[in-house]
Enzyme design. Structure first.
Site, mmCIF file in Angstrom:
data_model
loop_
_atom_site.group_PDB
_atom_site.id
_atom_site.type_symbol
_atom_site.label_atom_id
_atom_site.label_comp_id
_atom_site.label_asym_id
_atom_site.label_seq_id
_atom_site.Cartn_x
_atom_site.Cartn_y
_atom_site.Cartn_z
ATOM 1 N N CYS A 174 47.619 -1.332 18.842
ATOM 2 C CA CYS A 174 48.871 -0.891 19.471
ATOM 3 C C CYS A 174 49.700 -2.094 19.927
ATOM 4 O O CYS A 174 50.302 -2.766 19.106
ATOM 5 C CB CYS A 174 48.585 0.076 20.608
ATOM 6 S SG CYS A 174 50.053 1.017 21.121
ATOM 7 N N HIS A 202 45.351 4.196 18.129
ATOM 8 C CA HIS A 202 44.228 3.891 19.023
ATOM 9 C C HIS A 202 42.919 4.441 18.444
ATOM 10 O O HIS A 202 42.658 5.644 18.537
ATOM 11 C CB HIS A 202 44.474 4.501 20.405
ATOM 12 C CG HIS A 202 45.540 3.811 21.185
ATOM 13 N ND1 HIS A 202 45.279 2.746 22.032
ATOM 14 C CD2 HIS A 202 46.880 4.000 21.227
ATOM 15 C CE1 HIS A 202 46.404 2.331 22.576
ATOM 16 N NE2 HIS A 202 47.402 3.069 22.106
ATOM 17 N N GLU A 255 40.010 3.996 19.622
ATOM 18 C CA GLU A 255 39.021 4.182 20.680
ATOM 19 C C GLU A 255 38.992 5.581 21.264
ATOM 20 O O GLU A 255 38.001 5.977 21.896
ATOM 21 C CB GLU A 255 39.244 3.160 21.808
ATOM 22 C CG GLU A 255 40.531 3.315 22.587
ATOM 23 C CD GLU A 255 41.714 2.584 21.985
ATOM 24 O OE1 GLU A 255 42.671 2.297 22.727
ATOM 25 O OE2 GLU A 255 41.696 2.303 20.763
ATOM 26 N N GLY A 263 21.192 8.996 43.669
ATOM 27 C CA GLY A 263 21.797 9.196 42.371
ATOM 28 C C GLY A 263 21.168 8.353 41.280
ATOM 29 O O GLY A 263 20.302 7.508 41.526
#
Length: 510
Positions: free
Chosen positions: A79, A167, A169, A223
């Site tokens: 891009c 893009h 990704e 967590g």
């Protein structure tokens, strides 16, 4: 590590997704600001230029020095990166006649080069730009077009320099991952040797070298992130790791006692500290989301300052910070990407606290943390726990925090999570929780009018927390959960379900 990929960040919010896609190929990538590239490029096998919110035609356009990269290392401009390579190397970039955002399909593809292994005409790509490349740079060879974008991909002849206007990704580019693999593996020859086992081996070695015989304090949260960080550190330094599990009064129902028992059963050296009154006092009267986060962070540091004094000669504080935390708090590794929100465990410690920070998971996404945990042999049930925000229920209670509100939300959350587990939906959901809204609504219970609280339920599916879609839970399950909450939790008479995706909404409400 000699098989790294360098990603130069020009400020795009997609930059982090480039890193994810590269890592999914078992290739390690690092994001660096465009204006602060590494001085030593010897360990990098390829370079990717990210997108940007800027225009290459603007006075404030990011303008990196690529003398040590272009023509010397395989280079892919994405891009803005593609427009940059055109604009400053003999081509022309001009405003598009229309803003080019969203799905598009390749109408022309030059087979080979980037477009190996089945990427052909008709392949869907994702566009996000307002400028377009009118003329290719010196030595440019057209590789692909769409119906609206003539110069959608090109290369510089005589170099391993490639550029794409779309893009690869994002998931909407259906063959984007394959295109990145073609560039990195087929063209640049990068070895696909970055695996969870390799990460564990390298990280443990680094921790041993970094920490030596020093003592480390680690704040366990219950967590996945802090647990994996703890096991990594325990593997590296053994008894010199001192874990502290703080009850901030904002955990899920019974979580403090249950998780503390679990950690002790894993052989970790862990101390439980009940500081719930301190945290609730720090939050008293505060309703601003950012100030709540800051208050929790301040209380967290104060507790650890006190506890660090109890561990003689401790010199390090370990944290389970992961990559999305860093990305959303500040730009990726200091680059120009926009700040979204602050995180309580990002940004280091105040000067008065004499502990250095070690963050072994700082460059990992959540799914990568889980894979590393599996490599370490951590129980699958623990690794499968949903992400839970560091500030806990404080950012799921909109408005000010009181002990009464926390107790109500703990009960609501317990009903919701238990129902997901019993119905088999828990493992299909990436993250779920309940939000206590700062409104009351009229209801009828028996023959009496009620005026009580409303809660929102939230369940999303995601891979990394950067994007998320709401989960289409069965109506029958939602009906049961709603009935159970209203019947079992005093003070709640209305339940709603959040059907917002990220973007535009974030996963948490605050």
């Amino acid at each position: 590590m000699q098989n790294k990929v360098l990603i130069l960040d020009f400020g795009s919010q997609y930059t982090q997704l480039i890193a994810r896609r590269v890592r999914e190929l078992n290739i390690y990538s690092e994001i660096k600001p465009y204006n602060k590239p590494p001085e030593d490029l010897s360990g990098f096998k390829a370079v990717i230029l990210s997108g940007s919110p800027h225009s290459v035609r603007g006075e404030d356009a990011p303008h990196p020095n690529l003398d040590g990269i272009k023509g010397k290392l395989p280079l892919l401009g994405v891009c803005y990166g593609a427009q940059y390579l055109a604009h400053f190397k003999g081509g022309e970039v001009a405003p598009s006649n229309t803003r080019e955002y969203g799905r598009a399909n390749l109408s022309f593809v030059a087979s080979g080069e980037l477009f190996l292994a089945g990427i052909s005409e008709g392949s869907q790509v994702w566009m996000s730009h307002s400028d377009t490349i009118k003329t290719l740079p010196t030595g440019g060879k057209l590789l692909a077009s769409t119906h609206d974008v003539q110069n959608a991909a090109y290369k510089i002849e005589g170099e391993d320099t490639y550029a794409i206007q779309f893009h690869p990704e994002v998931y909407h580019s259906t063959d984007g991952k394959k295109l990145l693999e073609n560039f990195l593996v087929k063209i640049a020859g990068v070895a696909q040797d970055w695996t969870p086992d390799a990460f564990v081996e390298e990280t443990v070695a680094k921790l041993k070298a970094q920490i030596g015989t020093d003592k480390v304090i680690l704040g366990l949260s219950g967590g996945v992130d802090s647990t994996v960080a703890a096991v990594l550190l325990h593997k590296a330094i053994g008894a010199n790791l001192h874990c502290i599990f703080v009850n901030n009064g904002l955990l899920r129902k019974n979580e403090f006692s249950e998780v503390l028992d679990q950690y002790q059963g894993m052989g970790l050296n862990v101390k439980g500290v009940d500081a719930s009154a301190r945290f609730l006092n720090a939050l008293k009267g505060e309703s601003d989301p950012e100030k709540k986060r800051k208050a929790i962070g301040g209380a967290f540091i104060d507790v650890f300052d006190v506890e660090s004094q109890q561990v003689k000669d401790a010199t390090w504080l370990a944290q389970g910070t992961i990559y999305p935390d860093v990305i959303e708090s500040v730009s990726a590794t200091g680059g120009p990407s926009a700040t979204i929100k602050s995180h309580h465990n990002v940004g280091g410690l105040p000067d008065y606290m004499k502990l250095k920070v070690v963050e072994p998971l700082r460059m990992l996404f959540k799914d990568e943390v889980r894979r590393v945990g599996a490599s370490l042999g951590i129980d699958a049930a623990l690794l499968g726990r949903h992400p839970f925000p560091g500030p806990g229920l404080a950012i799921r209670i909109l408005g000010d925090i009181t002990a009464e509100k926390v107790a109500i939300l703990q009960e609501v959350d317990a009903v919701f999570i238990q129902a997901l587990k019993q119905s088999g939906w828990y493992d299909k959901v990436w993250q779920a929780g309940a939000i206590l809204l700062p409104v009351q609504s009229v209801g009828v219970m028996g023959d009496e009018r009620t005026y009580e609280k409303c809660v929102a339920l939230r369940a999303v599916e995601s891979t990394d927390g950067m994007t998320a879609d709401w989960v289409n839970l069965p109506y029958e399950l939602l009906q049961k959960i709603s009935n159970d909450i209203i019947n079992k939790v005093k003070g709640v008479n209305r339940v709603v379900y959040d059907i917002s995706s990220k973007p535009p909404a974030t996963i948490e409400w605050e």
